[in-house]
Write a protein that holds these residues in place. Sequence first.
Motif, short mmCIF file in Angstrom:
data_model
loop_
_atom_site.label_atom_id
_atom_site.label_comp_id
_atom_site.label_asym_id
_atom_site.label_seq_id
_atom_site.Cartn_x
_atom_site.Cartn_y
_atom_site.Cartn_z
N VAL A 1 -4.21 13.63 -7.76
CA VAL A 1 -3.36 12.65 -7.09
C VAL A 1 -4.28 11.70 -6.32
O VAL A 1 -4.92 12.11 -5.35
CB VAL A 1 -2.36 13.32 -6.11
N PRO A 2 -4.38 10.43 -6.74
CA PRO A 2 -5.20 9.48 -5.98
C PRO A 2 -4.62 9.26 -4.58
O PRO A 2 -3.45 9.53 -4.33
CB PRO A 2 -5.12 8.19 -6.81
N ASP A 3 -5.45 8.75 -3.70
CA ASP A 3 -5.02 8.57 -2.31
C ASP A 3 -4.13 7.36 -2.10
O ASP A 3 -3.16 7.43 -1.34
CB ASP A 3 -6.24 8.50 -1.39
N PHE A 4 -4.44 6.23 -2.75
CA PHE A 4 -3.65 5.01 -2.54
C PHE A 4 -3.48 4.21 -3.82
O PHE A 4 -4.36 4.19 -4.67
CB PHE A 4 -4.33 4.07 -1.52
N LEU B 1 0.85 -1.18 0.00
CA LEU B 1 0.00 0.00 0.00
C LEU B 1 0.89 1.24 0.00
O LEU B 1 1.80 1.34 0.82
CB LEU B 1 -0.89 -0.04 1.25
N VAL B 2 0.63 2.15 -0.94
CA VAL B 2 1.40 3.39 -1.05
C VAL B 2 0.43 4.55 -1.07
O VAL B 2 -0.58 4.50 -1.78
CB VAL B 2 2.25 3.40 -2.34
N GLY B 3 0.73 5.61 -0.32
CA GLY B 3 -0.10 6.80 -0.31
C GLY B 3 0.36 7.80 -1.35
O GLY B 3 1.54 7.92 -1.64
N GLN B 4 -0.60 8.54 -1.93
CA GLN B 4 -0.37 9.55 -2.96
C GLN B 4 0.65 9.04 -3.99
O GLN B 4 1.74 9.60 -4.13
CB GLN B 4 0.11 10.87 -2.34
N PRO B 5 0.30 7.98 -4.73
CA PRO B 5 1.27 7.25 -5.56
C PRO B 5 1.70 7.94 -6.84
O PRO B 5 2.81 7.71 -7.31
CB PRO B 5 0.54 5.95 -5.87
#
Length: 190
Positions: A50-53, A31-35
């Motif tokens: 910018v998507p969240d995850f 899981l990565v935030g603001q990928p």
Amino acid sequence: MATSGGTVSCESHPERHHAMLLDFDPQVRGLVGQPFRLFWPGRRGGRGHVPDFFVRLGDGGGLVVDVHPDGQIGPDDAEAFAATARACELAGWSFRRVGLIDPVLLANVKWLAGYRHPRNQQNQVARELEEAFAQPMPLLAGAERVGDRLAVLPVLLGYSTVSEPLGALSSPVHGLGATPDSRPTSDRRG
């Protein structure tokens, strides 16, 4: 995150709550935030989002998640989510926009998350718990069958998952006389 052993960047409490929920999903491997940032020509000129995850799944697939409450989606948000869904489709990934989490489920996930520390990952105890709960029984009775309940319960609670079954955490968890709906799995992160 118990899944990766690292941290994930979150910009809000709802994002953090969804990160916790994803961390319990046995299909999630990373899981990565603001990928990444997407750019596209929009209805009012150049747009970006910018998507969240970004979530890596056990089958190798990808899932992009945006957290935005249902009642707060304006035209610009809808455009951004549609562009993200289209980009994900082109990349062979899935896209999901999520809102607020049911408060009971969220409270249970927050409580159980505290037990997902590496000190509670004891595979031998987990295997013994699997054997003890082969037949349904009260939680404390099953824990005591394996050993001192103060030592065993954190292991049992640390191996709990949300998705098997998800409904198990949609009811209040209080007292420790409940019968677990799923047995701990010593190798669930494979």
